[in-house]
Scaffold this active site. Sequence first.
Site, PDB file in Angstrom:
ATOM      1  N   GLN A 193       1.307  -1.305   0.081  1.00  0.00           N
ATOM      2  CA  GLN A 193       0.203  -0.224  -0.410  1.00  0.00           C
ATOM      3  C   GLN A 193       0.789   0.622   0.471  1.00  0.00           C
ATOM      4  OE1 GLN A 193      -2.224   0.816   4.518  1.00  0.00           O
ATOM      5  NE2 GLN A 193      -3.868   1.108   2.549  1.00  0.00           N
ATOM      6  N   GLY A 194       0.504   2.109  -1.114  1.00  0.00           N
ATOM      7  CA  GLY A 194       1.286   3.592  -1.237  1.00  0.00           C
ATOM      8  C   GLY A 194       0.655   4.289  -1.085  1.00  0.00           C
ATOM      9  N   TYR A 195       0.281   4.269   0.265  1.00  0.00           N
ATOM     10  CA  TYR A 195       0.185   6.309   0.715  1.00  0.00           C
ATOM     11  C   TYR A 195       0.681   6.754   1.707  1.00  0.00           C
ATOM     12  CZ  TYR A 195      -4.955   4.091   0.540  1.00  0.00           C
ATOM     13  OH  TYR A 195      -6.085   3.384  -0.490  1.00  0.00           O
ATOM     14  N   SER A 196       1.366   6.648   2.830  1.00  0.00           N
ATOM     15  CA  SER A 196       1.668   7.718   3.511  1.00  0.00           C
ATOM     16  C   SER A 196       3.491   7.783   2.756  1.00  0.00           C
ATOM     17  CB  SER A 196       2.404   6.776   4.705  1.00  0.00           C
ATOM     18  OG  SER A 196       1.386   6.921   5.508  1.00  0.00           O
ATOM     19  N   SER A 232       4.294  -1.521   4.076  1.00  0.00           N
ATOM     20  CA  SER A 232       4.759  -2.348   5.253  1.00  0.00           C
ATOM     21  C   SER A 232       4.476  -3.688   3.935  1.00  0.00           C
ATOM     22  CB  SER A 232       3.417  -2.687   6.099  1.00  0.00           C
ATOM     23  OG  SER A 232       3.437  -2.072   7.213  1.00  0.00           O
ATOM     24  N   GLU A 238      -9.786  -0.348   6.340  1.00  0.00           N
ATOM     25  CA  GLU A 238      -8.268  -1.219   6.581  1.00  0.00           C
ATOM     26  C   GLU A 238      -8.656  -0.553   8.779  1.00  0.00           C
ATOM     27  OE1 GLU A 238      -4.047   1.563   7.568  1.00  0.00           O
ATOM     28  OE2 GLU A 238      -5.269   1.706   5.955  1.00  0.00           O
ATOM     29  N   GLU A 273      -5.676  11.668  16.470  1.00  0.00           N
ATOM     30  CA  GLU A 273      -5.889  12.250  17.194  1.00  0.00           C
ATOM     31  C   GLU A 273      -6.911  12.357  16.112  1.00  0.00           C
ATOM     32  OE1 GLU A 273      -2.366  12.422  19.805  1.00  0.00           O
ATOM     33  OE2 GLU A 273      -2.846  11.801  17.440  1.00  0.00           O
TER      34      GLU A 273
END
Length: 396
Positions: free
Chosen positions: A126-129, A161, A244, A381
């Site tokens: 997963q390429g998100y952050s 990950s 998720e 948060e």
Amino acid sequence: MDLNFSAEDELFRLQVRDYFKNDYPKDIIAKVSAGKSMVKADYQRSEQALAKKGWLAVNWPKEHGGPGWSVVQRYIFDEELEIAGALNVIPMGLLYFGPVLYTFGSEAQRERWLPGILNSTTFWAQGYSEPGAGSDLASLTCRADRQGDEYCINGSKIWTSYAHFADWIFCLVRTDPASTRHDGISFICVDIRSPGVEVIPIRSIDGEHHLNRVEFNNVRVPIENRIGDEGKGWHYAQYLLGHERTSYAHVGARKAELALIKNAARTAGVGGSSLLKDPLFASKLARTEIAVKTLEYTTLRILSATQVGAAPGNESSILKILATECAQAVSTLMLELAGADGLTEKAVSLPLSERQGLSGAMCTEKYLFDRAQTIYGGTTEIQKNVIAKQVLGLRS
């Protein structure tokens, strides 16, 4: 909500329990119990054993290859898997990308990618952050510039990950550089072996290699690898994040860990006395048990309102907070239980009690890794902001 399981559900539980006792690979359970590092072949063999039974994509509807279970059956299966000590699936393909693919992908894309996920021959990341876009994912800058029938991708993804196991990576990228925030983001799949893709390991504080940085340097990707419409990636991402955040519950694992703590605590005090008689430790244990029970009921409530294969919605942020805080509370108890034994080296650590299956090093590693739980997948948060705005309808 009726919290009692039906006779049919209890019969299903026994069938699942029997499978993990008699048919699931016993050496994998032993490796999990010993706290050993897993390699790609372990995950693949575990997932293929479940696939052979038809029990791999348990959250998928039947028409796309899932078993067609009710939400209660899915919950029971997940709980029994973790109580048995079996290996959880790598979620990126099965829990995250798969539902996006069969919901928003084209027929050609489903035919191309779903079979590899269902038989565990293709692993996904997963390429998100990004280095400058973590919880504020809408500020991502990784670009995919349209050049004829291809995109040219440049940028970085981080905290990815199991990218070192992956064959493919699905990414959120900015296809309209003039856009800001949520607009102009697209959802694109990249063969991780493509020229210009570099996977760089990141060792986490527990000493393990789960995470990576992924660099894209002029990576060419055909247009047909884009899921859905250009510029609509944020919509697909929100659908994925519902799946998720619900996957973090792990109620079965928390119950199993509390049972281990109770067993070990009976002889873990000074001179072999019971820590359960220590008022402070007993109070912490009781509060944690209550928190896990609250997590269980919240999970059932959210799942009961969810159709098979559908995303749970913004309420999943509630579950994400509860689940990750419960995990940290349990691992804190484990570290307190380990005491000085938690400082021993992994290679020479001795079990606190071989009968209970806990070692000091395992307790310390779990405590260290779980510090990240309230950060990854959207910080606590951020989840509170989602709850306030999207669930409660509050505005600043």
